[in-house]
Write a protein that holds these residues in place. Structure first.
Motif, PDB file in Angstrom:
ATOM      1  N   LYS A  83       0.847  -1.185   0.000  1.00 48.30           N
ATOM      2  CA  LYS A  83       0.000   0.000   0.000  1.00 48.30           C
ATOM      3  C   LYS A  83       0.887   1.241   0.000  1.00 48.30           C
ATOM      4  CE  LYS A  83      -3.861  -2.151   2.494  1.00 48.30           C
ATOM      5  NZ  LYS A  83      -3.275  -3.503   2.510  1.00 48.30           N
ATOM      6  N   MET A  84       0.468   2.235  -0.763  1.00 54.52           N
ATOM      7  CA  MET A  84       1.224   3.476  -0.812  1.00 54.52           C
ATOM      8  C   MET A  84       1.209   4.147   0.551  1.00 54.52           C
ATOM      9  SD  MET A  84       0.666   6.755  -3.299  1.00 54.52           S
ATOM     10  CE  MET A  84      -0.735   7.342  -2.359  1.00 54.52           C
ATOM     11  N   ASN A  85       2.347   4.719   0.948  1.00 58.18           N
ATOM     12  CA  ASN A  85       2.438   5.385   2.239  1.00 58.18           C
ATOM     13  C   ASN A  85       3.103   6.750   2.078  1.00 58.18           C
ATOM     14  OD1 ASN A  85       5.370   4.983   2.327  1.00 58.18           O
ATOM     15  ND2 ASN A  85       4.874   2.822   2.701  1.00 58.18           N
ATOM     16  N   LEU A  86       3.332   7.404   3.191  1.00 57.59           N
ATOM     17  CA  LEU A  86       3.891   8.756   3.156  1.00 57.59           C
ATOM     18  C   LEU A  86       5.310   8.789   2.595  1.00 57.59           C
ATOM     19  CD1 LEU A  86       2.629  10.202   6.561  1.00 57.59           C
ATOM     20  CD2 LEU A  86       1.916  10.891   4.266  1.00 57.59           C
ATOM     21  N   ILE A  87       6.035   7.683   2.712  1.00 64.79           N
ATOM     22  CA  ILE A  87       7.400   7.643   2.164  1.00 64.79           C
ATOM     23  C   ILE A  87       7.357   7.770   0.640  1.00 64.79           C
ATOM     24  CG2 ILE A  87       9.500   6.264   1.932  1.00 64.79           C
ATOM     25  CD1 ILE A  87       8.899   5.022   4.631  1.00 64.79           C
ATOM     26  N   HIS A  88       6.376   7.123   0.010  1.00 60.05           N
ATOM     27  CA  HIS A  88       6.222   7.271  -1.442  1.00 60.05           C
ATOM     28  C   HIS A  88       6.037   8.740  -1.819  1.00 60.05           C
ATOM     29  CE1 HIS A  88       5.085   2.974  -0.996  1.00 60.05           C
ATOM     30  NE2 HIS A  88       5.498   2.851  -2.243  1.00 60.05           N
ATOM     31  N   ILE A  89       5.181   9.425  -1.062  1.00 57.78           N
ATOM     32  CA  ILE A  89       4.905  10.832  -1.353  1.00 57.78           C
ATOM     33  C   ILE A  89       6.154  11.681  -1.132  1.00 57.78           C
ATOM     34  CG2 ILE A  89       3.471  12.813  -0.772  1.00 57.78           C
ATOM     35  CD1 ILE A  89       1.972  10.472  -2.065  1.00 57.78           C
ATOM     36  N   THR A 146       5.999   1.393  -6.493  1.00 56.62           N
ATOM     37  CA  THR A 146       7.171   1.129  -5.664  1.00 56.62           C
ATOM     38  C   THR A 146       7.899   2.430  -5.330  1.00 56.62           C
ATOM     39  OG1 THR A 146       8.653   0.846  -7.556  1.00 56.62           O
ATOM     40  CG2 THR A 146       7.437  -1.109  -6.802  1.00 56.62           C
ATOM     41  N   TYR A 147       8.845   2.340  -4.409  1.00 58.11           N
ATOM     42  CA  TYR A 147       9.671   3.504  -4.082  1.00 58.11           C
ATOM     43  C   TYR A 147      10.495   3.932  -5.294  1.00 58.11           C
ATOM     44  CZ  TYR A 147       8.592   2.558   0.844  1.00 58.11           C
ATOM     45  OH  TYR A 147       7.945   2.376   2.031  1.00 58.11           O
ATOM     46  N   LYS A 148      10.991   2.973  -6.047  1.00 55.85           N
ATOM     47  CA  LYS A 148      11.791   3.273  -7.236  1.00 55.85           C
ATOM     48  C   LYS A 148      10.955   4.037  -8.259  1.00 55.85           C
ATOM     49  CE  LYS A 148      14.696   1.078 -10.757  1.00 55.85           C
ATOM     50  NZ  LYS A 148      15.225  -0.227 -11.258  1.00 55.85           N
TER      51      LYS A 148
END
Length: 269
Positions: A83-89, A146-148
């Motif tokens: 699940k997308m989280n604040l780190i992705h943003i 993903t983060y990438k």
């Protein structure tokens, strides 16, 4: 008092274009040039009505925004997978946020009709390339990003510092090139826009708030409300159609607009 009809026109332009891949900044610069609404106060007004457009996204995505902070419903908790989280943003906004802060005054030097036309054309080509060579989709929705992929989209957002290139155009196209679906890239773009636009608007308002007087209040309020309502309708419509509308169609529009405005500028109208 500034004319309210100008407030309504610019508010409509902002609301319609802020989250479409056509460059709201470019449209406001061109529209302001055509109706004679330019200068420091006009720049501040554009910042204020951007907040109206941002509020529209908050309203439409409020449930998804709460989930970023761990507030989830039963359906979300039961959904398997990442699940997308604040780190992705954070990863997505960091490149443009950092460079935008450091180069803010230099970027403002590009805010003129001629540079907007270049951004419209080059950005349109970039979007066409993304549609043409899009690799296999590995992220159908934004929860699978993903983060990438977030970093790749964030780096591409640097292109939007050039007025006319378009924040949503550069990030949606980059998402597609990174293997996300058009829908996933658009959803991620809309949510990622909230903090970066609030930050950019905040910087501008702190620098220019002294230019405002009580006589300008109605003008700014009208523009804000118009921008919010129009953006609400525009984003809601785009969300429904984004899976079917190729970026290429928006590229054609950008090319046509650039050609018309080039003639307009060349004729000195």
């Amino acid at each position: 008092m500034l004319e309210l009809w100008k407030s309504i026109i610019i508010g409509i332009v902002e609301g319609l274009t802020e989250f479409l891949p056509v460059s709201s900044t470019g449209h406001m610069i061109l529209a302001g040039h055509m109706i004679g609404f330019t200068g420091p106060k006009a720049d501040t007004f554009e910042v204020v009505i951007q907040l109206g457009a941002i509020l529209a996204v908050v309203v439409l995505y409020w449930r998804r925004l709460l989930r970023l902070f761990g507030i989830q419903d039963a359906a979300t908790k039961a959904k398997p997978g990442p699940k997308m989280n604040l780190i992705h943003i954070l990863i997505g906004i960091l490149p443009a946020g950092l460079f935008g802060f450091l180069l803010h005054d230099y970027v403002k030097l590009l805010f003129m009709p001629e540079t907007v036309l270049i951004g419209l054309v080059v950005g349109g080509i970039f979007m066409m390339v993304a549609e043409k060579i899009q690799p296999k989709v590995v992220a159908e929705d934004m929860d699978a990003i993903t983060y990438k992929q977030s970093l790749f989209i964030g780096i591409a957002q640097l292109l939007s510092l050039w007025p006319g290139f378009s924040r949503s155009g550069s990030t949606i196209a980059a998402g597609m090139l990174a293997g996300t679906s058009r829908v996933a890239a658009a959803d991620f773009t809309f949510i990622m826009a909230i903090p970066i636009m609030v930050g950019a608007s905040g910087i501008d308002m702190l620098k220019n708030y002294k230019l405002l007087t009580s006589d300008d209040l109605l003008f700014f309020v009208v523009g804000f409300i118009v921008s919010f309502i129009v953006a609400l309708l525009a984003v809601a419509t785009f969300i429904k159609l984004v899976g079917k509308l190729k970026l290429t169609y928006f590229s054609y529009y950008r090319f046509a607009l650039a050609a018309v405005m080039l003639i307009y500028i060349w004729m000195g109208l």
